[in-house]
Structure formats: structure tokens, C-alpha cells
Design a protein around this motif. Structure first.
Motif, PDB file in Angstrom:
ATOM      1  N   UNK A  85       0.797  -1.218   0.000  1.00  0.00           N
ATOM      2  CA  UNK A  85       0.000   0.000   0.000  1.00  0.00           C
ATOM      3  C   UNK A  85       0.827   1.263   0.000  1.00  0.00           C
ATOM      4  N   UNK A  86       1.989   1.237   0.674  1.00  0.00           N
ATOM      5  CA  UNK A  86       2.857   2.411   0.697  1.00  0.00           C
ATOM      6  C   UNK A  86       3.700   2.541  -0.565  1.00  0.00           C
ATOM      7  N   UNK A  87       3.924   1.437  -1.266  1.00  0.00           N
ATOM      8  CA  UNK A  87       4.753   1.463  -2.482  1.00  0.00           C
ATOM      9  C   UNK A  87       3.902   1.574  -3.742  1.00  0.00           C
ATOM     10  N   UNK A 230       8.341  11.049  -3.693  1.00  0.00           N
ATOM     11  CA  UNK A 230       8.668  10.987  -2.268  1.00  0.00           C
ATOM     12  C   UNK A 230       8.098   9.750  -1.567  1.00  0.00           C
ATOM     13  N   UNK A 231       7.555   8.799  -2.342  1.00  0.00           N
ATOM     14  CA  UNK A 231       7.075   7.574  -1.709  1.00  0.00           C
ATOM     15  C   UNK A 231       8.262   6.797  -1.142  1.00  0.00           C
ATOM     16  N   UNK A 232       7.997   6.004  -0.124  1.00  0.00           N
ATOM     17  CA  UNK A 232       9.061   5.244   0.534  1.00  0.00           C
ATOM     18  C   UNK A 232       9.474   4.053  -0.316  1.00  0.00           C
ATOM     19  N   UNK A 233      10.779   3.843  -0.414  1.00  0.00           N
ATOM     20  CA  UNK A 233      11.299   2.666  -1.112  1.00  0.00           C
ATOM     21  C   UNK A 233      11.416   1.468  -0.166  1.00  0.00           C
ATOM     22  N   UNK A 234      11.470   1.740   1.134  1.00  0.00           N
ATOM     23  CA  UNK A 234      11.616   0.663   2.125  1.00  0.00           C
ATOM     24  C   UNK A 234      10.740   0.979   3.343  1.00  0.00           C
ATOM     25  N   UNK A 235       9.416   0.899   3.192  1.00  0.00           N
ATOM     26  CA  UNK A 235       8.529   1.275   4.298  1.00  0.00           C
ATOM     27  C   UNK A 235       8.688   0.417   5.545  1.00  0.00           C
ATOM     28  N   UNK A 236       9.057  -0.858   5.380  1.00  0.00           N
ATOM     29  CA  UNK A 236       9.239  -1.704   6.561  1.00  0.00           C
ATOM     30  C   UNK A 236      10.429  -1.234   7.389  1.00  0.00           C
ATOM     31  N   UNK A 237      11.534  -0.926   6.716  1.00  0.00           N
ATOM     32  CA  UNK A 237      12.716  -0.450   7.430  1.00  0.00           C
ATOM     33  C   UNK A 237      12.457   0.902   8.091  1.00  0.00           C
ATOM     34  N   UNK A 238      11.763   1.778   7.374  1.00  0.00           N
ATOM     35  CA  UNK A 238      11.466   3.095   7.948  1.00  0.00           C
ATOM     36  C   UNK A 238      10.485   2.992   9.113  1.00  0.00           C
ATOM     37  N   UNK A 240       9.770   0.242  11.147  1.00  0.00           N
ATOM     38  CA  UNK A 240      10.119  -0.566  12.307  1.00  0.00           C
ATOM     39  C   UNK A 240      11.621  -0.631  12.593  1.00  0.00           C
ATOM     40  N   UNK A 241      12.426  -0.065  11.697  1.00  0.00           N
ATOM     41  CA  UNK A 241      13.871  -0.069  11.910  1.00  0.00           C
ATOM     42  C   UNK A 241      14.404   1.227  12.480  1.00  0.00           C
ATOM     43  N   UNK A 242      13.565   2.216  12.625  1.00  0.00           N
ATOM     44  CA  UNK A 242      13.975   3.504  13.193  1.00  0.00           C
ATOM     45  C   UNK A 242      13.191   3.765  14.474  1.00  0.00           C
ATOM     46  N   UNK A 243      13.899   3.993  15.556  1.00  0.00           N
ATOM     47  CA  UNK A 243      13.245   4.178  16.857  1.00  0.00           C
ATOM     48  C   UNK A 243      12.314   5.376  16.856  1.00  0.00           C
ATOM     49  N   UNK A 244      12.630   6.402  16.085  1.00  0.00           N
ATOM     50  CA  UNK A 244      11.790   7.599  16.049  1.00  0.00           C
ATOM     51  C   UNK A 244      10.366   7.276  15.615  1.00  0.00           C
ATOM     52  N   UNK A 245      10.184   6.253  14.776  1.00  0.00           N
ATOM     53  CA  UNK A 245       8.849   5.827  14.361  1.00  0.00           C
ATOM     54  C   UNK A 245       8.373   4.605  15.136  1.00  0.00           C
ATOM     55  N   UNK A 246       9.299   3.672  15.431  1.00  0.00           N
ATOM     56  CA  UNK A 246       8.921   2.443  16.132  1.00  0.00           C
ATOM     57  C   UNK A 246       8.308   2.739  17.496  1.00  0.00           C
ATOM     58  N   UNK A 247       8.810   3.760  18.176  1.00  0.00           N
ATOM     59  CA  UNK A 247       8.272   4.047  19.508  1.00  0.00           C
ATOM     60  C   UNK A 247       6.784   4.417  19.430  1.00  0.00           C
ATOM     61  N   UNK A 248       6.385   5.074  18.338  1.00  0.00           N
ATOM     62  CA  UNK A 248       4.966   5.417  18.194  1.00  0.00           C
ATOM     63  C   UNK A 248       4.133   4.197  17.786  1.00  0.00           C
ATOM     64  N   UNK A 249       4.758   3.245  17.088  1.00  0.00           N
ATOM     65  CA  UNK A 249       4.073   1.980  16.809  1.00  0.00           C
ATOM     66  C   UNK A 249       3.740   1.281  18.126  1.00  0.00           C
ATOM     67  N   UNK A 250       4.709   1.244  19.044  1.00  0.00           N
ATOM     68  CA  UNK A 250       4.502   0.589  20.333  1.00  0.00           C
ATOM     69  C   UNK A 250       3.509   1.350  21.204  1.00  0.00           C
ATOM     70  N   UNK A 251       3.604   2.675  21.189  1.00  0.00           N
ATOM     71  CA  UNK A 251       2.655   3.482  21.964  1.00  0.00           C
ATOM     72  C   UNK A 251       1.240   3.305  21.425  1.00  0.00           C
ATOM     73  N   UNK A 488       2.997  10.287   6.041  1.00  0.00           N
ATOM     74  CA  UNK A 488       2.259   9.759   4.893  1.00  0.00           C
ATOM     75  C   UNK A 488       3.026   8.676   4.136  1.00  0.00           C
ATOM     76  N   UNK A 489       4.334   8.806   4.024  1.00  0.00           N
ATOM     77  CA  UNK A 489       5.117   7.898   3.185  1.00  0.00           C
ATOM     78  C   UNK A 489       5.167   6.472   3.747  1.00  0.00           C
ATOM     79  N   UNK A 490       4.957   6.320   5.051  1.00  0.00           N
ATOM     80  CA  UNK A 490       4.978   4.973   5.650  1.00  0.00           C
ATOM     81  C   UNK A 490       3.715   4.734   6.486  1.00  0.00           C
ATOM     82  N   UNK A 491       2.663   5.473   6.198  1.00  0.00           N
ATOM     83  CA  UNK A 491       1.453   5.437   7.031  1.00  0.00           C
ATOM     84  C   UNK A 491       0.749   4.088   6.984  1.00  0.00           C
TER      85      UNK A 491
END
Length: 556
Positions: A85-87, A230-238, A240-251, A488-491
Motif C-alpha cells: 500500500x505504501x509502495x 517521495x514515496x518510501x522505497x523501504x517502508x518496513x525499514x522506515x 520498524x527499523x527507526x526508533x523515532x517511528x517504532x516508539x509510536x508503533x509501540x505506543x 504519509x510515506x509509511x502510514x
């Protein structure tokens, strides 16, 4: 005048387009939920058709476990389809998920029973459930993202709340169809072959829903990202691989979705199972009472979605979680009194106790369906009480003591000693014990089923509506909150995983877990600890860490 007319026509066109977006996304999602809920509603029939050869309690738990298998795989579906969906885009992704879901559901209607093809029947059934779960894993994120990205600023809660109604409307549609089929062909025919018809009819709904969704265009936000590159080429890495976004996934998971999920499945599933399996209300009456409650409560999805645009998402969700943690126990105890007052009176005035040594008692849960629970006197006593949904408490006894069942102030009834009988003799002894317990239960006022003339229908409906209001309050703002929480790019990817872990695992396993907890302890209310604890956890985590999002710009 011409300019004013042109502006009015443009406004009308925008409004018409918005309605089409909401209707197409909501109708399609409603169909997918109809498919998924249909299995839950027919779990009793499915347990008979595909899990025969084990005791009744185990068969029902296995049927619920197969239902939960579809939920178990939903997080994988969210990862697979979230990335697509993101790609690739929102529209085409949820077209694929709908086709996969619909065809899997249709196939259940043709599946031969256990008596026809043996162990292959439950294996194929679980496989179809897994395919359905995989599809649902990609459905919700696409619909929520698609609608939110079309919604004007300040109205996302209101727009996406229509999607939230689809879970309830899907359940409502499935309920009406099941009730209607039972009335037309009769309970005996429905149990034999009529239960297949709702699954087969889903092919018509699939065709209509696909036709509607093919008419949609891609979301403006995704089109803009595609045009700008500006779409993400690696939405999974962006994601769940970056704490800046992963922390909001967990929250989002522990501070929002988990509580919403257990409250939602308590209101829409556990209430029905509780009425049928514990309060002993006949299935037709239970379904009708739930349908009426859903009709009353469903409009509040839109109300709470609209309100979340005014006062915020977090306030509404956290308030509902706190209320659920505080009120679920008293509400379900009141439900017992309203639905089966004779049972409530018997539990209060003639409590059942089992006197046995704890080490001689097995956990009354058999996930593989092989345990006959006849190796100890304690197992024989508790298996009978669990199978009949009888509330009991445990009193420890010295080792080597034969288990005894006491009902109120009556004489203790001693369970047979398996070591004192051969196989035939033990079967006869167990039958005599069960007959003696059954007679004592009747003498103590325990009903075999709820008396239709004593069911306080208005009160049952009021209690279910009270529970459903907590469901709608947590669920209505959720889609908008999740969309607003992630870029939006990894929403699609980011919001889908916490949603489906929450609803697939925390919520999807609730019926199986709760009923296993009841069977294991003998306490008919013990299963409620599961949603109470999870809702309380969500309230604490959400209040401490979940940000308010309703004023955010989601186009970035």
C-alpha cells in the motif's frame, strides 16, 4: 450569480465525491467484517461439523481457536499489504485483500465435514481462516488511510468514523441473515446444512463490493507523493527499523489499540457467547437481543468520531478504557441477573463447591481434543461442571481424598475413583455420578436453560448498549488517530501493524482465552479479568505516552 452558482456546484461535487469515497470504503470493509464475523456467530455449528469426536466443551474451544487463527496471522497480512500500500498505492491493495477474503469465505460453504473427509476438514478450514486473516490484515489500514487522506482538515474523525461502523454493521448483517435462515428453514435444517448458505451468499456481496471499489481513484496524498517521487522505497525499514517511528508503533499498540480491541470483542462477541454459553439463553433470543442493541449503539460511532474532531481522540479513548476497567465486572453480573434470574439466584443461594486436592485436578482445557478428563475423581467432577457452564469454587483437600461436589447446603456427592473400576465400570459410575449431580442442581434451583418468560429483555439490551458505548467510544476515533500518528510515506505500514496486533491478538484471542479461563477456574466471570487488565494497561500507557493528534497536518 453565475460565479456563485459555479461555486455552489463545485461544493456540491466535492461533497458528492466525499460521500462516494466514504461509502465505497465503508461498504467494502463492512463486507470483509461480515465474512469474518460470520464464522464467529456460527462457531457452535462449525464445532459440530469440523471438530466432531471430542467432548462438547473442547470442540467449542477448538472452533473458537480456529476462529482466532485468522486473527493470529493478521499482523503478517498488515506487513505484507501495508508495504504494498505504501509502495504501489492504497486503492489496488485493498482490492486484492477483498478478493482474497471473499473467495476464502465462499469456499467454507463447500467444505466437507469431518465425518466426510476426516482430519482434512479442520486442516482446510484453518487454512481458509488463515487466508481470511491475511486479507483483513491489509484491509483496514488501506480503507482508513484512503478515507482520512480524502477528508478535509478538522473532519477526519467524522469521516473515518463511518469506517468504524462497518465492524458492527458487518456483525449486524451476519446476525440478521443467520436469524432469518433459522426462521425460514428451521433449526434442524439450519444445523444440518443451512449454516452453509450465509457463506455461499458472500459471493454476491463480493461482486458488489469489488464493483464499487473499482470506481475509486487513488488518494490525493498518495498521488502527490507519487508525482513528487517521495514515496518510501523501504517502508518496513522506515516503520520498524527507526526508533523515532517504532516508539509510536509501540505506543499506538499498548496505549490505544490493545484496549480498544479487548473492549470491542467483549462487547460484540463475548456478550453473545456469555448469553448463550453461560446464561443459557437460547441462540435465537440472544441474537435478537444483540441485534437490537447494535441498532441502538451503532450511530454513536459517528457521534464519537465527530466529537473527537472537537475535543481530541485521546480524551475519548482513555475515558472509555478507564470506564471499561471499572465497570465490566458489575455489568456482566447484572447481565446474568437480567438474562437468567433463576441462575443468578441459584449461584447466590446454593453455591457449588468442589472439594479436592489441587495436584489431582487437571486444567479443564484441552487444545488438541484428546483428554477425556477421567483419570482422577477431581477431573470427573470438574469436567461435568465445566461442560454445563456451572459456576463453582474450589476447596483444597488432603492428598488422596476423592473429589466431592457440594451444592448449597446439600449432601456431598463423591466422584468415582478411576482406580477402583475397569473401563466399562468407570463409564457406568461416571454416568451415575453425573445423574446425581444433575438432580441435585435441579433441586437447588439451577435451570437447564433460561426461562424465556423471565428474561428482562429491556434490561439486557440496556446493559449491552452500555458495554457497546465503550466500544464505540474507543473505536470511533481510532482510525483518525492512527492515520495522524504516522507520516504519509509509511502510514499504511506503520498504522496497520499495531492495529492488527491489537485486534488480531489482544482482541481476536479474547473469546478463546476468556472461555478457557472460565473452564479452568469454574468461575463464570473469571474470563473478564482479561479485558479488564488490558483496558487498564492501555489507559495507563496512553495517558502517559500517547500524544494528541487531532490538529495535525497529515499530508506530510
Amino acid at each position: 450569480m453565475a460565479a456563485e452558482d459555479e461555486a455552489a456546484d463545485a461544493a456540491h461535487d466535492i461533497e458528492r465525491k466525499d460521500v462516494k469515497v466514504i461509502a465505497a470504503s465503508s461498504l467494502g470493509t463492512m463486507f470483509e467484517w461480515y465474512d469474518f464475523y460470520l464464522y464467529g456467530l456460527l462457531a457452535g455449528y462449525i464445532s459440530t461439523q469440523f471438530f466432531s469426536g471430542v467432548n462438547e466443551t473442547t470442540a467449542f474451544i477448538l472452533a473458537l481457536a480456529a476462529f482466532a487463527a485468522g486473527f493470529a496471522i493478521r499482523p503478517l497480512g498488515s506487513i505484507v499489504f501495508g508495504r504494498i500500500g505504501d509502495v504501489v498505492g492504497r486503492k489496488y491493495t485493498f482490492l486484492v485483500t477483498m478478493g482474497l477474503m471473499g473467495l476464502s469465505t465462499f469456499a467454507v460453504g463447500f467444505l466437507p465435514s469431518y465425518d466426510s473427509i476426516g482430519i482434512a476438514a479442520p486442516i482446510i478450514l484453518v487454512t481458509l481462516r488463515l487466508l481470511q486473516g491475511l486479507a483483513v490484515g491489509g484491509e483496514y489500514g488501506g480503507a482508513a488511510t484512503y478515507v482520512a487522506e480524502h477528508a478535509p482538515q478538522g473532519r477526519r474523525g467524522f469521516f473515518t468514523s463511518f469506517i468504524q461502523t462497518t465492524a458492527t454493521i458487518g456483525l449486524f448483517t451476519a446476525l440478521l441473515l443467520v436469524i432469518g435462515m433459522r426462521a425460514v428453514i428451521g433449526e434442524e435444517a439450519f444445523a444440518s446444512w443451512g449454516w452453509r448458505i450465509p457463506f455461499l451468499m458472500s459471493i454476491l456481496l463480493l461482486a458488489i463490493s469489488l464493483w464499487i471499489r473499482f470506481q475509486l481513484t487513488e488518494s490525493p496524498t498518495f498521488q502527490k507523493m507519487k508525482a513528487e517521487g517521495t514515496t518510501s522505497k523501504a517502508p518496513l525499514a522506515e516503520s520498524f527499523g527507526r526508533w523515532s517511528n517504532l516508539k509510536y508503533v509501540l505506543i499506538a499498540l499498548f496505549g490505544g489499540v490493545a484496549g480498544q480491541a479487548v473492549i470491542g470483542y467483549t462487547g460484540q462477541f463475548y456478550t453473545l457467547f456469555y448469553l448463550e454459553r453461560i446464561a443459557d439463553v437460547d441462540p435465537a433470543t440472544s441474537n435478537i437481543l444483540l441485534v437490537i442493541s447494535l441498532i441502538i449503539a451503532t450511530p454513536t460511532f459517528v457521534l464519537f468520531g465527530w466529537l473527537s474532531d472537537k475535543i481530541g481522540r485521546k480524551t475519548i479513548i482513555m475515558t472509555a478504557c478507564i470506564l471499561a476497567a471499572l465497570t465490566l465486572f458489575p455489568l456482566f453480573k447484572a447481565l446474568t441477573h437480567a438474562a437468567n434470574p433463576d441462575l443468578a439466584r441459584a449461584v447466590r443461594e446454593a453455591p457449588v463447591t468442589v472439594l479436592a486436592h489441587g495436584d489431582e485436578c487437571s486444567l479443564q482445557f484441552d487444545p488438541i481434543g484428546k483428554n477425556t478428563f477421567d483419570e482422577t475423581s477431581c477431573d470427573i467432577a470438574k469436567a461435568y461442571l465445566a461442560r454445563n457452564g456451572i459456576n463453582y469454587s474450589n476447596i483444597d483437600a488432603p492428598a488422596g481424598t476423592l473429589a466431592q461436589v457440594r451444592i448449597g447446603g446439600g449432601a456431598a456427592i463423591t466422584a468415582p475413583d478411576p482406580d477402583a473400576h475397569d473401563e466399562a465400570g468407570l463409564a457406568t459410575a461416571i454416568g451415575g455420578f453425573q445423574a446425581e449431580v444433575a438432580a441435585a442442581l435441579v433441586d437447588a434451583g439451577y435451570p437447564s436453560e433460561a426461562d424465556p418468560d423471565k428474561i428482562n429483555r429491556p434490561l439486557v439490551i440496556a446493559i449491552i448498549v452500555a458495554i457497546m458505548l465503550m466500544v464505540t467510544a474507543t473505536y470511533a476515533p481510532l482510525a483518525a488517530m492512527l492515520v495522524e500518528l504516522f507520516p504519509a510515506r509509511i502510514r499504511y505500514t506503520s498504522m496497520s501493524l499495531p492495529y492488527h496486533i491489537g485486534n488480531g491478538w489482544f482482541g481476536g484471542f479474547l473469546p478463546t482465552t476468556a472461555f478457557a479461563m472460565v473452564a479452568a477456574t469454574g468461575n463464570i466471570h473469571f474470563g473478564l479479568w482479561y479485558p479488564v487488565i488490558v483496558a487498564g494497561m492501555t489507559a495507563i500507557v496512553g495517558l502517559l505516552f500517547l500524544p494528541e493528534t487531532f490538529r495535525r497536518n497529515i499530508d506530510e
